[in-house]
Design a protein around this motif. Structure first.
Motif, PDB file in Angstrom:
ATOM      1  N   ALA A 122       3.181  15.678  -9.904  1.00  0.00           N
ATOM      2  CA  ALA A 122       2.580  14.384 -10.233  1.00  0.00           C
ATOM      3  C   ALA A 122       3.637  13.328 -10.535  1.00  0.00           C
ATOM      4  N   ASN A 123       4.763  13.740 -11.130  1.00  0.00           N
ATOM      5  CA  ASN A 123       5.838  12.779 -11.412  1.00  0.00           C
ATOM      6  C   ASN A 123       6.373  12.142 -10.130  1.00  0.00           C
ATOM      7  N   MET A 124       6.589  12.961  -9.108  1.00  0.00           N
ATOM      8  CA  MET A 124       7.097  12.430  -7.836  1.00  0.00           C
ATOM      9  C   MET A 124       6.052  11.574  -7.139  1.00  0.00           C
ATOM     10  N   VAL A 125       4.792  12.009  -7.166  1.00  0.00           N
ATOM     11  CA  VAL A 125       3.729  11.217  -6.551  1.00  0.00           C
ATOM     12  C   VAL A 125       3.620   9.857  -7.225  1.00  0.00           C
ATOM     13  N   LEU A 126       3.708   9.838  -8.540  1.00  0.00           N
ATOM     14  CA  LEU A 126       3.657   8.571  -9.274  1.00  0.00           C
ATOM     15  C   LEU A 126       4.793   7.653  -8.836  1.00  0.00           C
ATOM     16  N   PHE A 127       5.996   8.194  -8.717  1.00  0.00           N
ATOM     17  CA  PHE A 127       7.135   7.397  -8.262  1.00  0.00           C
ATOM     18  C   PHE A 127       6.866   6.795  -6.883  1.00  0.00           C
ATOM     19  N   LEU A 128       6.361   7.606  -5.954  1.00  0.00           N
ATOM     20  CA  LEU A 128       6.109   7.124  -4.598  1.00  0.00           C
ATOM     21  C   LEU A 128       4.931   6.155  -4.530  1.00  0.00           C
ATOM     22  N   ALA A 129       4.047   6.205  -5.524  1.00  0.00           N
ATOM     23  CA  ALA A 129       2.910   5.278  -5.572  1.00  0.00           C
ATOM     24  C   ALA A 129       3.284   3.938  -6.192  1.00  0.00           C
ATOM     25  N   SER A 130       4.411   3.901  -6.889  1.00  0.00           N
ATOM     26  CA  SER A 130       4.802   2.708  -7.639  1.00  0.00           C
ATOM     27  C   SER A 130       5.724   1.813  -6.827  1.00  0.00           C
TER      28      SER A 130
ATOM     29  N   VAL B 143       5.365  14.831  -0.170  1.00  0.00           N
ATOM     30  CA  VAL B 143       5.948  15.635  -1.240  1.00  0.00           C
ATOM     31  C   VAL B 143       5.732  17.089  -0.863  1.00  0.00           C
ATOM     32  N   ALA B 144       6.834  17.823  -0.678  1.00  0.00           N
ATOM     33  CA  ALA B 144       6.759  19.230  -0.287  1.00  0.00           C
ATOM     34  C   ALA B 144       6.913  20.093  -1.532  1.00  0.00           C
ATOM     35  N   ILE B 145       5.907  20.904  -1.815  1.00  0.00           N
ATOM     36  CA  ILE B 145       5.919  21.686  -3.048  1.00  0.00           C
ATOM     37  C   ILE B 145       6.056  23.176  -2.752  1.00  0.00           C
ATOM     38  N   ALA B 146       6.494  23.909  -3.757  1.00  0.00           N
ATOM     39  CA  ALA B 146       6.644  25.360  -3.649  1.00  0.00           C
ATOM     40  C   ALA B 146       5.728  26.009  -4.698  1.00  0.00           C
TER      41      ALA B 146
ATOM     42  N   GLY C 231       0.836  -1.194   0.000  1.00  0.00           N
ATOM     43  CA  GLY C 231       0.000   0.000   0.000  1.00  0.00           C
ATOM     44  C   GLY C 231       0.869   1.242   0.000  1.00  0.00           C
ATOM     45  N   ARG C 232       0.322   2.329  -0.506  1.00  0.00           N
ATOM     46  CA  ARG C 232       1.077   3.567  -0.612  1.00  0.00           C
ATOM     47  C   ARG C 232       0.212   4.733  -0.115  1.00  0.00           C
ATOM     48  N   ILE C 233       0.792   5.543   0.787  1.00  0.00           N
ATOM     49  CA  ILE C 233       0.138   6.760   1.250  1.00  0.00           C
ATOM     50  C   ILE C 233       1.093   7.918   0.956  1.00  0.00           C
ATOM     51  N   ILE C 234       0.620   8.881   0.205  1.00  0.00           N
ATOM     52  CA  ILE C 234       1.432  10.038  -0.159  1.00  0.00           C
ATOM     53  C   ILE C 234       0.665  11.301   0.223  1.00  0.00           C
ATOM     54  N   THR C 235       1.310  12.188   0.963  1.00  0.00           N
ATOM     55  CA  THR C 235       0.674  13.428   1.375  1.00  0.00           C
ATOM     56  C   THR C 235       1.423  14.611   0.774  1.00  0.00           C
TER      57      THR C 235
ATOM     58  N   TYR D 264      10.025  14.594   0.281  1.00  0.00           N
ATOM     59  CA  TYR D 264      10.777  14.980  -0.902  1.00  0.00           C
ATOM     60  C   TYR D 264      10.365  16.385  -1.337  1.00  0.00           C
ATOM     61  N   GLY D 265      11.341  17.273  -1.474  1.00  0.00           N
ATOM     62  CA  GLY D 265      11.064  18.616  -1.961  1.00  0.00           C
ATOM     63  C   GLY D 265      11.020  18.645  -3.470  1.00  0.00           C
ATOM     64  N   VAL D 266       9.869  19.005  -4.017  1.00  0.00           N
ATOM     65  CA  VAL D 266       9.734  19.225  -5.459  1.00  0.00           C
ATOM     66  C   VAL D 266       9.478  20.724  -5.585  1.00  0.00           C
ATOM     67  N   ASN D 267      10.586  21.481  -5.694  1.00  0.00           N
ATOM     68  CA  ASN D 267      10.483  22.901  -5.385  1.00  0.00           C
ATOM     69  C   ASN D 267      11.385  23.815  -6.207  1.00  0.00           C
ATOM     70  N   GLY D 268      11.985  23.298  -7.274  1.00  0.00           N
ATOM     71  CA  GLY D 268      12.828  24.139  -8.111  1.00  0.00           C
ATOM     72  C   GLY D 268      14.051  24.685  -7.403  1.00  0.00           C
ATOM     73  N   GLY D 269      14.441  24.061  -6.288  1.00  0.00           N
ATOM     74  CA  GLY D 269      15.588  24.541  -5.537  1.00  0.00           C
ATOM     75  C   GLY D 269      15.272  25.692  -4.608  1.00  0.00           C
ATOM     76  N   PHE D 270      14.004  25.855  -4.255  1.00  0.00           N
ATOM     77  CA  PHE D 270      13.625  26.919  -3.295  1.00  0.00           C
ATOM     78  C   PHE D 270      14.293  26.669  -1.943  1.00  0.00           C
ATOM     79  N   THR D 271      14.315  25.409  -1.515  1.00  0.00           N
ATOM     80  CA  THR D 271      15.063  25.015  -0.334  1.00  0.00           C
ATOM     81  C   THR D 271      15.864  23.765  -0.662  1.00  0.00           C
TER      82      THR D 271
END
Length: 264
Positions: A235-243, A195-198, A147-151, A254-261
């Motif tokens: 969505a790319n990162m979420v897909l990876f974590l769901a697979s 998944v932490a987004i900016a 099972g996979r839980i992604i927030t 995981y920061g998906v943030n363009g290098g903001f942090t």
């Protein structure tokens, strides 16, 4: 050649999926052999539009309305989803921002407001995650399958954005909840990650960003990759974590943030 991002026929539930990032996550999961996608939104018409889009591309989807801040509503949604598609194997807690019905005072300094305004953020970003996770766990355990839980959280929770104190706290709480959940559920082969987004272009932000190019340019000076994010980036990162490609990863953000942090 096998698809490393294949979802193995799991049913996926994506909250807040009627537009923006949630919509793209639902489309991504549907395109990688999800047995079906439950498209949740507070506004049923939005959810129906995305479900129709998925079905038009050959996928299987059902649109279900629910307020994630209401546990009874969430349990009813999960029961309906399991009846129509089967047990949930992937849960994506995406619903966020200030909720479906934000307080008129939500953007005021928090010390000038009170619980009504604070709960606009805490309700959807923290309790919404707890509600949906608790409703899906029994079915995931009963499946006796991975099972996979992604927030989806925000970099505000790690960076600490001025003016977003309660929102940042709620997202940080969701991340802590995911880490503890990961420890609890590992023995059942269920992973839990964030998944932490900016700054991301969505229907809620696109018009505002386009209307003030100078503000956008100034904002992008804080990003190593000098563009705002697109829903597909998340969505790319979420897909990876769901697979199954992420089968040995849990309790992480995981920061998906363009290098903001940058994080260690």
């Amino acid at each position: 050649m096998s698809d490393i991002l294949d979802l193995g026929g799991r049913v996926a539930l994506v909250t807040g999926a009627g537009q923006g990032v949630g919509r793209q996550i639902a489309l991504h999961l549907a395109a990688h052999t999800a047995a079906g996608v439950v498209v949740n939104d507070y506004v049923l018409e939005r959810a129906e539009a995305v479900a129709t889009e998925i079905r038009g591309q050959g996928g299987k989807a059902v649109a279900l309305q629910a307020d994630v801040t209401d546990l009874a509503s969430v349990k009813a949604m999960v029961a309906k989803a399991e009846q129509e598609l089967g047990p949930i194997g992937v849960l994506v807690n995406n619903a966020g921002n200030a909720g479906a019905t934000p307080s008129a005072d939500a953007r005021k300094p928090f010390w000038e407001t009170g619980p009504e305004a604070w709960n606009s953020f805490i309700g959807v970003n923290f309790y919404g995650v707890v509600n949906c996770t608790s409703a899906c766990i029994p079915g995931m355990i009963a499946r006796k399958a991975p099972g996979r839980i992604i927030t989806v959280i925000s970099e505000a929770s790690r960076y600490g954005d001025s003016g977003l104190e309660v929102y940042a706290g709620a997202k940080a709480g969701a991340a802590g909840f995911m880490r503890a959940t990961a420890r609890t559920l590992g023995r059942f082969n269920i992973t839990a990650n964030c998944v932490a987004i900016a700054a991301t272009v969505t229907p809620a932000t696109e018009a505002r960003l386009k209307a003030d190019p100078e503000r956008l340019k100034k904002m992008m000076n804080n990003y190593v990759i000098r563009r705002p994010g697109q829903p597909a980036d998340i969505a790319n990162m979420v897909l990876f974590l769901a697979s199954d490609a992420s089968s040995w990863i849990t309790g992480q953000t995981y920061g998906v943030n363009g290098g903001f942090t940058f994080g260690l």
